[in-house]
Write an enzyme that holds these catalytic residues in place. Sequence first.
Site: not given
Length: 309
Positions: A142, A43, A21-22
Site C-alpha cells: 500500500d 492506533k 487518521g482513519e
Amino acid sequence: MTDPITQQFSHNNYILHNKIGEGKFGRVYKGTQISTGQVVAIKVIKYTNGSYSNFENKQITKFKQEIHLCTKISHPNIIKVLDRGITNDNLQFAVFEYIFGITLKDYILTKKKLSISDIVELMSQVLDALVCIHNKGIIHKDLKPKNIMIQHSGAKKHIKILDFGISQFTNKTLYIHSNKNNCYNQMSGSPAYSSPEQLRGEPTTYKTDLYSWGLILLECLTGRPAIIGNSINEILQLQLSSNNIFIPPNIANHPLGVILKKVLHKDPNKRPNESQIIFNEFNSLDFTSIKHQIESNTSFNHEDADLTL
C-alpha cells in the site's frame, strides 16, 4: 462532536488526544505516553458496542500481523512500533512513534514543483526502505504518497513509510479470488497506486512495491498523479489496460525513463523483482541533464489531485 473512542480509551500509561487518521479497520490518534511524556501515535481497532464481532476478530488477527511485521523491521525510513496493549475497556491498540511532518502528497501539493534534488533524496530513501523490508521477506502493498511522511527536523529532509496494515510476508499467498469482475471488493491497496496483478487479486511480490514506487516517482517528477480518473472504474480500467503508463518525453528519453519503464511494466513477468538493483541504478544516474527540464515544467491543476482513489 467528541470522538467516542477518546472518551472510552482508558489506560494507565497512555492518553488519547485528537484523531489524526482513519482507515477501514482502525483509527489513529495523537497521544501521550504518561511515563515519559513522549508524544506518540496510537492506533485503535474499530469495534461495535463494546464487543468484537466475527468480522472484527479477523481484523484483530490482521492487526496483530501488522504489529508482528513492524517489530521485524528496523530502518530509519520506516515508522517504529513502540508498544501494544489492551485498554481497561478491552480496546486493542498499538503505539507508534509520532511523525512531526507532512505527507508526500501534501508536500507535492504545497510545493507545486519539486526540485530534482528533492526528488532524488526522497525517492532514494523510499527505495532504501523497500530494500530493507524486501530483505526481510515483506511486501508493503500500500505504498502511496499519503503513506509517506516527510520530516525536516535537521539539515536534510527525512521520510518515514507508514501503514503496514495490509503488508504480508512473501510466503503467504493472500487475496486470491476467482471472481475477476468484482475486483474492487476483493482487492487490497489503493487503486491509483496498486499494481495490475494486485488489482486482479493475484499473488503479490516485491514487483508490486516497485510498481507503486515508480508511480510515486513519476508523480514527483510531473507534479500530478500518473493515474487519474473520475471514478474507481476509470482508474481500474487505466491500471488493468495493457497500455503502458504515459511517461513524458523529457523523462522517457533520459536514463531515468529506462528505470521507470522497467518498474512500470504492466506485465509483472517483465518487471524487475530486486529493489536493491533498482536502488543501485537510480543512485548511479546523472540527473544534471534532466534537472532544468523537470524544474521548469508547468505545475499541475490541483483539482486533479482528488481524483486518485
